[in-house]
Design a protein around this motif. Sequence first.
Motif, PDB file in Angstrom:
ATOM      1  N   LEU A   1       0.831  -1.199   0.000  1.00 50.03           N
ATOM      2  CA  LEU A   1       0.000   0.000   0.000  1.00 50.03           C
ATOM      3  C   LEU A   1       0.870   1.254   0.000  1.00 50.03           C
ATOM      4  O   LEU A   1       0.615   2.215  -0.754  1.00 50.03           O
ATOM      5  CB  LEU A   1      -0.936  -0.011   1.208  1.00 50.03           C
ATOM      6  N   LEU A   2       1.907   1.279   0.822  1.00 49.59           N
ATOM      7  CA  LEU A   2       2.781   2.455   0.887  1.00 49.59           C
ATOM      8  C   LEU A   2       3.469   2.701  -0.456  1.00 49.59           C
ATOM      9  O   LEU A   2       3.638   3.851  -0.866  1.00 49.59           O
ATOM     10  CB  LEU A   2       3.807   2.291   2.003  1.00 49.59           C
ATOM     11  N   ASN A   3       3.864   1.644  -1.135  1.00 48.50           N
ATOM     12  CA  ASN A   3       4.472   1.834  -2.453  1.00 48.50           C
ATOM     13  C   ASN A   3       3.468   2.429  -3.446  1.00 48.50           C
ATOM     14  O   ASN A   3       3.793   3.336  -4.218  1.00 48.50           O
ATOM     15  CB  ASN A   3       5.018   0.511  -2.985  1.00 48.50           C
ATOM     16  N   LEU A   4       2.241   1.934  -3.417  1.00 48.90           N
ATOM     17  CA  LEU A   4       1.219   2.477  -4.313  1.00 48.90           C
ATOM     18  C   LEU A   4       0.912   3.939  -3.984  1.00 48.90           C
ATOM     19  O   LEU A   4       0.744   4.767  -4.887  1.00 48.90           O
ATOM     20  CB  LEU A   4      -0.062   1.649  -4.217  1.00 48.90           C
ATOM     21  N   LEU A   5       0.859   4.255  -2.708  1.00 47.82           N
ATOM     22  CA  LEU A   5       0.577   5.639  -2.298  1.00 47.82           C
ATOM     23  C   LEU A   5       1.674   6.586  -2.762  1.00 47.82           C
ATOM     24  O   LEU A   5       1.413   7.753  -3.088  1.00 47.82           O
ATOM     25  CB  LEU A   5       0.433   5.721  -0.780  1.00 47.82           C
ATOM     26  N   GLN A   6       2.912   6.090  -2.805  1.00 43.76           N
ATOM     27  CA  GLN A   6       4.034   6.924  -3.247  1.00 43.76           C
ATOM     28  C   GLN A   6       4.157   6.991  -4.758  1.00 43.76           C
ATOM     29  O   GLN A   6       4.553   8.021  -5.309  1.00 43.76           O
ATOM     30  CB  GLN A   6       5.350   6.358  -2.709  1.00 43.76           C
ATOM     31  N   TRP A   7       3.859   5.902  -5.437  1.00 45.38           N
ATOM     32  CA  TRP A   7       4.212   5.767  -6.854  1.00 45.38           C
ATOM     33  C   TRP A   7       3.030   5.827  -7.800  1.00 45.38           C
ATOM     34  O   TRP A   7       3.194   6.157  -8.967  1.00 45.38           O
ATOM     35  CB  TRP A   7       4.934   4.435  -7.094  1.00 45.38           C
TER      36      TRP A   7
ATOM     37  N   ALA B   1      -8.818   2.379   6.509  1.00 44.75           N
ATOM     38  CA  ALA B   1      -8.405   2.066   7.876  1.00 44.75           C
ATOM     39  C   ALA B   1      -6.890   1.916   7.960  1.00 44.75           C
ATOM     40  O   ALA B   1      -6.255   2.389   8.915  1.00 44.75           O
ATOM     41  CB  ALA B   1      -9.105   0.802   8.360  1.00 44.75           C
ATOM     42  N   GLN B   2      -6.295   1.268   6.957  1.00 44.75           N
ATOM     43  CA  GLN B   2      -4.847   1.082   6.970  1.00 44.75           C
ATOM     44  C   GLN B   2      -4.120   2.408   6.785  1.00 44.75           C
ATOM     45  O   GLN B   2      -3.081   2.663   7.416  1.00 44.75           O
ATOM     46  CB  GLN B   2      -4.419   0.075   5.896  1.00 44.75           C
ATOM     47  N   VAL B   3      -4.640   3.271   5.913  1.00 44.48           N
ATOM     48  CA  VAL B   3      -4.013   4.577   5.708  1.00 44.48           C
ATOM     49  C   VAL B   3      -4.073   5.388   7.008  1.00 44.48           C
ATOM     50  O   VAL B   3      -3.093   6.015   7.412  1.00 44.48           O
ATOM     51  CB  VAL B   3      -4.679   5.332   4.549  1.00 44.48           C
ATOM     52  N   ARG B   4      -5.229   5.363   7.677  1.00 42.03           N
ATOM     53  CA  ARG B   4      -5.346   6.081   8.950  1.00 42.03           C
ATOM     54  C   ARG B   4      -4.355   5.548   9.978  1.00 42.03           C
ATOM     55  O   ARG B   4      -3.729   6.317  10.716  1.00 42.03           O
ATOM     56  CB  ARG B   4      -6.776   5.967   9.483  1.00 42.03           C
ATOM     57  N   ALA B   5      -4.194   4.220  10.027  1.00 44.91           N
ATOM     58  CA  ALA B   5      -3.245   3.615  10.971  1.00 44.91           C
ATOM     59  C   ALA B   5      -1.816   4.027  10.661  1.00 44.91           C
ATOM     60  O   ALA B   5      -1.014   4.281  11.574  1.00 44.91           O
ATOM     61  CB  ALA B   5      -3.387   2.093  10.935  1.00 44.91           C
ATOM     62  N   LEU B   6      -1.478   4.133   9.368  1.00 46.78           N
ATOM     63  CA  LEU B   6      -0.122   4.542   8.976  1.00 46.78           C
ATOM     64  C   LEU B   6       0.129   6.011   9.321  1.00 46.78           C
ATOM     65  O   LEU B   6       1.255   6.393   9.649  1.00 46.78           O
ATOM     66  CB  LEU B   6       0.095   4.280   7.490  1.00 46.78           C
ATOM     67  N   TYR B   7      -0.905   6.833   9.258  1.00 47.54           N
ATOM     68  CA  TYR B   7      -0.792   8.211   9.754  1.00 47.54           C
ATOM     69  C   TYR B   7      -0.579   8.203  11.268  1.00 47.54           C
ATOM     70  O   TYR B   7       0.304   8.900  11.791  1.00 47.54           O
ATOM     71  CB  TYR B   7      -2.063   8.997   9.431  1.00 47.54           C
ATOM     72  N   ASP B   8      -1.399   7.430  11.971  1.00 46.83           N
ATOM     73  CA  ASP B   8      -1.310   7.387  13.432  1.00 46.83           C
ATOM     74  C   ASP B   8       0.061   6.902  13.899  1.00 46.83           C
ATOM     75  O   ASP B   8       0.580   7.365  14.925  1.00 46.83           O
ATOM     76  CB  ASP B   8      -2.403   6.478  14.006  1.00 46.83           C
ATOM     77  N   ASP B   9       0.654   5.972  13.151  1.00 44.55           N
ATOM     78  CA  ASP B   9       1.975   5.449  13.503  1.00 44.55           C
ATOM     79  C   ASP B   9       3.100   6.389  13.095  1.00 44.55           C
ATOM     80  O   ASP B   9       4.275   6.121  13.380  1.00 44.55           O
ATOM     81  CB  ASP B   9       2.195   4.081  12.845  1.00 44.55           C
TER      82      ASP B   9
ATOM     83  N   ARG C   1       3.591  11.128   6.333  1.00 40.85           N
ATOM     84  CA  ARG C   1       3.631  12.536   6.729  1.00 40.85           C
ATOM     85  C   ARG C   1       2.468  13.293   6.100  1.00 40.85           C
ATOM     86  O   ARG C   1       1.804  14.096   6.749  1.00 40.85           O
ATOM     87  CB  ARG C   1       4.954  13.161   6.288  1.00 40.85           C
ATOM     88  N   GLN C   2       2.235  13.045   4.814  1.00 51.06           N
ATOM     89  CA  GLN C   2       1.187  13.766   4.095  1.00 51.06           C
ATOM     90  C   GLN C   2       0.896  13.059   2.785  1.00 51.06           C
ATOM     91  O   GLN C   2       1.743  12.386   2.218  1.00 51.06           O
ATOM     92  CB  GLN C   2       1.627  15.210   3.803  1.00 51.06           C
ATOM     93  N   ILE C   3      -0.347  13.200   2.317  1.00 45.08           N
ATOM     94  CA  ILE C   3      -0.729  12.800   0.965  1.00 45.08           C
ATOM     95  C   ILE C   3      -1.273  14.038   0.279  1.00 45.08           C
ATOM     96  O   ILE C   3      -2.215  14.666   0.783  1.00 45.08           O
ATOM     97  CB  ILE C   3      -1.786  11.681   0.967  1.00 45.08           C
ATOM     98  N   GLY C   4      -0.681  14.399  -0.836  1.00 46.99           N
ATOM     99  CA  GLY C   4      -1.142  15.607  -1.513  1.00 46.99           C
ATOM    100  C   GLY C   4      -0.391  15.863  -2.792  1.00 46.99           C
ATOM    101  O   GLY C   4       0.431  15.058  -3.242  1.00 46.99           O
ATOM    102  N   ALA C   5      -0.675  17.015  -3.389  1.00 39.24           N
ATOM    103  CA  ALA C   5      -0.047  17.421  -4.646  1.00 39.24           C
ATOM    104  C   ALA C   5       1.369  17.924  -4.380  1.00 39.24           C
ATOM    105  O   ALA C   5       1.602  18.689  -3.443  1.00 39.24           O
ATOM    106  CB  ALA C   5      -0.884  18.498  -5.320  1.00 39.24           C
TER     107      ALA C   5
END
Length: 333
Positions: A8-14, A39-47, A51-55
């Motif tokens: 998931l983190l790789n997809l969110l970055q790439w 839910a997983q994205v929220r948990a990764l923020y909480d942990d 840092r941020q998802i955006g443009a």
Amino acid sequence: MNTTSRKLLNLLQWAFPLSGRPWKTLGEKLDLPESEVLAQVRALYDDGVIRQIGAIFDTRRLGYTSALIALRVEASRLDEVACAINRHPGVSHNYQREHDFNLWFTLAVPPGSDFETVAERLTDLPGVERVRLLPTLRLFKIGVRLDMERDEKHLDRDQAPSDLPTRPPRPLTLQDKTLIRVTQEDLPLVEEPFAQLAEQAAVTQEQLLAWLAEMQAMGYLRRFAAILRHRKAGFTDNGMLTWCVREDRIEEAGRIAGAFPQVSHCYQRPTYPDWPYNLFTMVHARSRENCERIRERIAEALRPLGVSRSAALYTLKEYKKERVKYFAETAEA
């Protein structure tokens, strides 16, 4: 962190989907329901991993002037100087590094500002012994993508970077600047996040998504992605690896170094009598040992070009790391 979270983190970055239901699209790739992805994205923020998802916009294409600035600061005043520099909203990164030049920061100023005047005022501080402005002369690669699934020591070189605009740029309008202000903020963690951003900007979701695609095609938008906290993601060491390259070989050297997937940034910058290194490569790794192994591989690849001098500057302390807020009404000139 489990395998699914790493994917998931790789997809969110790439490969963050610019669609009305991005979490659903990601779920289809991971064989997960939309609610579980959220839910997983929220948990990764909480942990603290995300840092941020955006443009992520291109500073120079937006009309901003920016540079890396190296300081030699009296050791007893280093924290004091770093704290003073951090107050400027155009300072996005500020690090203590292992070198005689021991404080390195990036500064960006809005269109119409006199960069050198701002930099001179910002660095005119007790304890600052030497200042070197290091603007980008040539960009070979930019984009932090931490591979959460593979060991960075063993990654092969990629094709030379080719993220080029596909459409000629047009001048930015007032609406563009409004949309930049909205989309550079953190993406809401709701089922239809772009609809919420569109409402803030008084446009439709379809208009916003079309605008993001247009900005990317023109090169104003580099990508829409997650930015991770390196240490929380397991990348505990980062090295600014710098190289002394002959001027007539710099373009070839930049292509070679930028093709290493472990290199997130690759630039040509100016030299000085006390700073002979003109090729800068940033490497993030899970250990200093890994950084050094990657450095050796880059050195080996550059050796046929006659590159024999280099310097590795590792981060000792992070004073500041955040995104510049473009076209913010409170930005300082």
